[in-house]
Design a protein around this motif. Structure first.
Motif, PDB file in Angstrom:
ATOM      1  N   GLU A 176      25.919  36.194  23.311  1.00 12.37           N
ATOM      2  CA  GLU A 176      24.839  35.297  23.729  1.00 12.37           C
ATOM      3  C   GLU A 176      23.917  34.964  22.579  1.00 12.37           C
ATOM      4  O   GLU A 176      23.451  33.839  22.442  1.00 12.37           O
ATOM      5  CB  GLU A 176      24.049  35.931  24.874  1.00 12.37           C
ATOM      6  N   GLN A 177      23.671  35.960  21.734  1.00 11.05           N
ATOM      7  CA  GLN A 177      22.804  35.757  20.579  1.00 11.05           C
ATOM      8  C   GLN A 177      23.467  34.784  19.587  1.00 11.05           C
ATOM      9  O   GLN A 177      22.822  33.880  19.067  1.00 11.05           O
ATOM     10  CB  GLN A 177      22.591  37.122  19.950  1.00 11.05           C
ATOM     11  N   MET A 178      24.773  34.965  19.362  1.00  7.05           N
ATOM     12  CA  MET A 178      25.480  34.130  18.385  1.00  7.05           C
ATOM     13  C   MET A 178      25.611  32.679  18.857  1.00  7.05           C
ATOM     14  O   MET A 178      25.638  31.761  18.048  1.00  7.05           O
ATOM     15  CB  MET A 178      26.863  34.704  18.063  1.00  7.05           C
ATOM     16  N   ARG A 179      25.706  32.481  20.188  1.00  5.94           N
ATOM     17  CA  ARG A 179      25.728  31.112  20.714  1.00  5.94           C
ATOM     18  C   ARG A 179      24.516  30.345  20.217  1.00  5.94           C
ATOM     19  O   ARG A 179      24.625  29.222  19.734  1.00  5.94           O
ATOM     20  CB  ARG A 179      25.583  31.125  22.246  1.00  5.94           C
ATOM     21  N   ILE A 180      23.356  30.989  20.356  1.00  2.00           N
ATOM     22  CA  ILE A 180      22.101  30.342  19.977  1.00  2.00           C
ATOM     23  C   ILE A 180      22.067  30.125  18.470  1.00  2.00           C
ATOM     24  O   ILE A 180      21.665  29.074  17.991  1.00  2.00           O
ATOM     25  CB  ILE A 180      20.907  31.205  20.451  1.00  2.00           C
ATOM     26  N   ILE A 182      24.588  29.732  16.404  1.00  2.00           N
ATOM     27  CA  ILE A 182      25.517  28.669  15.978  1.00  2.00           C
ATOM     28  C   ILE A 182      24.907  27.304  16.266  1.00  2.00           C
ATOM     29  O   ILE A 182      24.945  26.404  15.426  1.00  2.00           O
ATOM     30  CB  ILE A 182      26.892  28.823  16.665  1.00  2.00           C
ATOM     31  N   VAL A 183      24.296  27.148  17.447  1.00  2.00           N
ATOM     32  CA  VAL A 183      23.697  25.861  17.787  1.00  2.00           C
ATOM     33  C   VAL A 183      22.523  25.554  16.858  1.00  2.00           C
ATOM     34  O   VAL A 183      22.379  24.425  16.373  1.00  2.00           O
ATOM     35  CB  VAL A 183      23.247  25.830  19.268  1.00  2.00           C
ATOM     36  N   ARG A 184      21.699  26.561  16.587  1.00  2.00           N
ATOM     37  CA  ARG A 184      20.555  26.370  15.680  1.00  2.00           C
ATOM     38  C   ARG A 184      21.040  25.899  14.307  1.00  2.00           C
ATOM     39  O   ARG A 184      20.543  24.933  13.739  1.00  2.00           O
ATOM     40  CB  ARG A 184      19.781  27.686  15.539  1.00  2.00           C
ATOM     41  N   LEU A 185      22.061  26.587  13.818  1.00  2.00           N
ATOM     42  CA  LEU A 185      22.628  26.245  12.514  1.00  2.00           C
ATOM     43  C   LEU A 185      23.212  24.830  12.531  1.00  2.00           C
ATOM     44  O   LEU A 185      23.002  24.046  11.606  1.00  2.00           O
ATOM     45  CB  LEU A 185      23.731  27.256  12.191  1.00  2.00           C
ATOM     46  N   GLN A 186      23.904  24.520  13.599  1.00  2.00           N
ATOM     47  CA  GLN A 186      24.521  23.196  13.717  1.00  2.00           C
ATOM     48  C   GLN A 186      23.453  22.106  13.693  1.00  2.00           C
ATOM     49  O   GLN A 186      23.604  21.090  13.025  1.00  2.00           O
ATOM     50  CB  GLN A 186      25.344  23.134  15.017  1.00  2.00           C
ATOM     51  N   ARG A 187      22.352  22.321  14.420  1.00  2.00           N
ATOM     52  CA  ARG A 187      21.254  21.346  14.455  1.00  2.00           C
ATOM     53  C   ARG A 187      20.623  21.226  13.067  1.00  2.00           C
ATOM     54  O   ARG A 187      20.297  20.134  12.616  1.00  2.00           O
ATOM     55  CB  ARG A 187      20.175  21.784  15.435  1.00  2.00           C
ATOM     56  N   GLU A 188      20.446  22.366  12.416  1.00  2.00           N
ATOM     57  CA  GLU A 188      19.782  22.390  11.118  1.00  2.00           C
ATOM     58  C   GLU A 188      20.610  21.656  10.068  1.00  2.00           C
ATOM     59  O   GLU A 188      20.095  20.867   9.291  1.00  2.00           O
ATOM     60  CB  GLU A 188      19.578  23.847  10.705  1.00  2.00           C
ATOM     61  N   VAL A 189      21.906  21.915  10.060  1.00  2.00           N
ATOM     62  CA  VAL A 189      22.783  21.294   9.072  1.00  2.00           C
ATOM     63  C   VAL A 189      23.189  19.887   9.533  1.00  2.00           C
ATOM     64  O   VAL A 189      23.546  19.048   8.721  1.00  2.00           O
ATOM     65  CB  VAL A 189      24.033  22.177   8.837  1.00  2.00           C
ATOM     66  N   GLY A 190      23.129  19.664  10.846  1.00  2.00           N
ATOM     67  CA  GLY A 190      23.485  18.358  11.396  1.00  2.00           C
ATOM     68  C   GLY A 190      24.967  18.055  11.301  1.00  2.00           C
ATOM     69  O   GLY A 190      25.388  16.904  11.293  1.00  2.00           O
ATOM     70  N   ILE A 191      25.768  19.112  11.241  1.00  2.00           N
ATOM     71  CA  ILE A 191      27.187  18.899  11.013  1.00  2.00           C
ATOM     72  C   ILE A 191      27.950  18.651  12.321  1.00  2.00           C
ATOM     73  O   ILE A 191      27.693  19.313  13.322  1.00  2.00           O
ATOM     74  CB  ILE A 191      27.788  20.098  10.233  1.00  2.00           C
ATOM     75  N   LEU A 204      28.348  25.181  28.408  1.00  2.00           N
ATOM     76  CA  LEU A 204      27.186  24.535  29.018  1.00  2.00           C
ATOM     77  C   LEU A 204      25.934  24.702  28.167  1.00  2.00           C
ATOM     78  O   LEU A 204      25.132  23.774  28.052  1.00  2.00           O
ATOM     79  CB  LEU A 204      26.934  25.088  30.430  1.00  2.00           C
ATOM     80  N   VAL A 205      25.746  25.870  27.551  1.00  2.00           N
ATOM     81  CA  VAL A 205      24.511  26.056  26.778  1.00  2.00           C
ATOM     82  C   VAL A 205      24.600  25.463  25.372  1.00  2.00           C
ATOM     83  O   VAL A 205      23.578  25.126  24.793  1.00  2.00           O
ATOM     84  CB  VAL A 205      24.053  27.536  26.666  1.00  2.00           C
TER      85      VAL A 205
END
Ligand code: ADP
Ligand code: MG
Length: 366
Positions: A176-180, A182-191, A204-205
């Motif tokens: 659950e922690q890694m889901r968040i 990965i999404v944070r990183l994805q948003r930050e890098v915009g990849i 879903l999350v």
């Protein structure tokens, strides 16, 4: 033009059709998840994009560049596609430090020492490993290893990152922690990200859009809210969350609402229900009513003002779930799951009454 374009993609293994003609467009910066049960073709689709499987038909393009095309006989190798990958089996190299694990991809691409250091440091900072760059990978926790794999996938600036069930070997809390993360990183890098999982909660999350697959075919594409609230068919309704699916007969539309009936069991008149007035359904047609357990109310006494939808049944079973109670209720030939946020003493066999708002019912035709 969409960033990633997949057109009529087909991949067979002998007689077995793993991917049966998939069409999918992905925009730049999007987080798209392929979700479906084991064996539905998620990994094969991802491997075709990565260049690890050669498609039997169809075409894959990124930024308009053809990566694979059966018709044009084009098939770029993985190294020529500039994609990052994080697979479940993606092990970090134990005999290398965190820094070298991440820098390796740049070194083999012939990037100079200065630029390698700069890019590696940046990637390690992004994934929160700046403090442990000199540590050997064997000394890392599961979550830190996962972050090394992430840093390695993004360090050379790939156009798209592909994830195949990266979290399935982790325990529930770390997952659950890694889901968040990965999404944070994805948003930050915009990849642009294509993520594969069989875990609907994860999809879903995390996702901007979810692609639901079954038997090599896309069943629905949509954002998480739409997929949850408006499943396109019984497969999706059942796969996402839990849905009570009850077969019945469509009786006709009446403005915004429609009438349908479901069986109440042998020797009893059918139960009439009011549901949203779905277009394109003919009178007398067989339909499936999909109803979420959290949208059904349970009453111990016959309600004074039940509204248009009243089902009489008896308790089969209740399961305590911590913050809610799951009840199974028999209504004629149907078994209806009800999720309750308050706790009643309920005995099996006890008579109960179920109601639901017409808006909460969803009519499916397949
Ligand atoms: P998923 O990732 O959704 O679980 P896969 O893409 O791995 O599904 O597999 C889809 C189907 O293709 C399955 O029936 C699987 O058995 C078959 N398949 C996948 N890879 C191979 C292979 N290398 N050889 C033969 N069959 C395969
Ligand atoms: Mg798989």
């Amino acid at each position: 033009m969409p960033f990633v374009e997949i057109e009529r993609l087909v991949k067979r293994f002998g007689e077995e059709v793993a991917v049966a003609g998939i069409d999918l467009n992905i925009e730049k910066g999007e987080f798209v998840t392929l979700l479906g049960p084991s064996g539905c073709g998620k990994t094969t689709t991802l491997r075709c994009i990565a260049g690890l499987e050669r498609p039997d038909a169809g075409e894959i393009r990124i930024e308009g560049e053809v990566l694979a095309s059966a018709d044009k006989d084009i098939y770029l190798s993985p190294e020529d596609r500039n994609l990052g990958m994080v697979f479940q089996s993606y092990a970090v190299w134990p005999h290398m430090t965190v820094f070298n694990n991440v820098a390796f991809g740049l070194k083999i691409r012939g990037v100079g020492a200065g630029e390698t250091k700069e890019k590696t440091d940046k990637a390690l900072k992004l994934v929160g490993l700046a403090e442990v760059t000199d540590r050997y990978a064997t000394k890392l926790s599961g979550g830190q290893r996962q972050r090394v794999a992430l840093a390695r996938a993004i360090v050379y600036g790939p156009r798209v990152v592909l994830f195949d069930e990266p979290l399935s070997n982790l325990d529930a809390k770390l997952r659950e922690q890694m889901r968040i993360e990965i999404v944070r990183l994805q948003r930050e890098v915009g990849i642009t990200t294509i993520y594969v999982t069989h875990d609907q909660a994860e999809a879903l999350v995390m996702s901007d859009r979810i692609v639901i697959m079954d038997k090599g075919v896309i069943q629905q594409i949509g954002d998480p809210e739409t997929i949850y609230a408006r499943p396109a068919n019984a497969f999706v309704a059942n796969f996402i969350g839990t849905a009570n699916l009850m077969e019945g007969k469509f009786l006709g539309r009446e403005g915004e609402l429609a009438d349908m009936e479901i069986s109440a069991g042998e020797g009893r008149p059918p139960i009439r229900l009011k549901v949203p007035g779905t277009e394109g359904v003919a009178e007398g047609q067989r339909v499936i009513l999909s109803l979420r357990p959290e949208d059904v109310s349970l009453h111990l006494e016959s309600p004074a003002a039940p509204g248009p939808n009243l089902l009489e049944g008896e308790i089969i079973d209740t399961i305590y779930q911590g913050n809610f109670l799951d009840c199974q209720v028999r209504v004629g030939p149907h078994e209806v799951g009800v999720q309750m946020d308050h706790f009643e003493q309920l005995a099996s066999g006890q008579k109960v009454y179920l109601t639901f708002e017409p808006d909460h019912g969803l009519l499916l035709t397949e």
